[in-house]
Design a protein around this motif. Sequence first.
Motif, short mmCIF file in Angstrom:
data_model
loop_
_atom_site.label_atom_id
_atom_site.label_comp_id
_atom_site.label_asym_id
_atom_site.label_seq_id
_atom_site.Cartn_x
_atom_site.Cartn_y
_atom_site.Cartn_z
N ARG A 221 0.83 -1.21 0.00
CA ARG A 221 0.00 0.00 0.00
C ARG A 221 0.87 1.26 0.00
NH1 ARG A 221 -2.97 -2.91 3.90
NH2 ARG A 221 -2.09 -1.64 5.57
N LYS A 224 2.49 1.78 -3.45
CA LYS A 224 1.55 2.34 -4.41
C LYS A 224 1.28 3.82 -4.13
CE LYS A 224 -2.91 1.79 -6.64
NZ LYS A 224 -4.18 1.03 -6.73
N GLN A 225 1.23 4.17 -2.86
CA GLN A 225 0.97 5.56 -2.48
C GLN A 225 2.02 6.51 -3.06
OE1 GLN A 225 0.62 6.19 1.77
NE2 GLN A 225 0.95 8.41 1.60
N TYR A 226 3.27 6.07 -3.08
CA TYR A 226 4.35 6.95 -3.51
C TYR A 226 4.84 6.72 -4.94
CZ TYR A 226 4.66 8.71 1.22
OH TYR A 226 4.37 9.33 2.41
#
Length: 293
Positions: A221, A224-226
């Motif tokens: 997670r 994917k956020q960065y």
Amino acid sequence: MIKRVLKHTFTLLNVDHVNLGPKWNYKNVISPYFRLYYIDAGAGEISDISTKLNLEPGFLYMIPSFTLCNLSCQNQLSQFFIQFFEESSDGISLFEYNRSVFKVKATKVDILNIARLLEINPGRGINRSDNPRIYEKNIFYKEYQGLNNQQNMATFTETHGILLQLVSRFLTPAIFEHKEASHIPVKILNAISYIQLNLHQELSVANLAEKANQHADYFSRLFKQYTGERPLKYIHEKRIERAQYLMVTTQMTYAEIASQTGFENIFYFSKIFKKITGMSPGNYKKQIDFVSF
């Protein structure tokens, strides 16, 4: 004194001026190098999956490496073109988050820089012969590497400086999305660098999460956020980018390339290659031959 390290370098592949016609019409082009155009007459069009730009006199255009695009000319197009490779200290492209076609108004300095690049790098065009066999790509890339190695220090440095100036024209806040490394967690940056340096090795989300000392789901997670993508998809994309580079710069077989890019067999390699690029390895190879050489 604050020191800011330049992590990205650019090396020249081709520079020339050409007159194009309706035969310049290619779809789904992906290259392992950057393309930069300055249009001095005529009209054409370039596009990617989300942007369509008219090629018109007085403007600079740039297509970053590994950017899927279309190129076309209906009647006549006169352009200066520059093709060049990028290298970075951490393996991460300056345009990692900017895979799109760009357009800026050319300045007098831009035009002088392009003219100077041509002047100090003679014989770096593509169409130096009517015999297509001369442009068998492996020989051509060895020639490009040899020409760069033969440059004296003054010419090599000036060439690199001009490429940096031209690239900088597309780095303005208005058109360039820049993600500061300081805003990305160190563990994610380390994972990205590890992926880039170990594409030929076995890579798994569990292994990357373990190196980051995080639970696999949380790591995925955060990644994917960065980066905008899940780790597995990111790994596949970077492996296929490396495969594209090897396909146009070496004589490796598909099986050898699959092994060098971490795929367990040629069938899985071909499946992922087509999933990401929209074409088979064979069709990609044919496209590069037609478009570039």
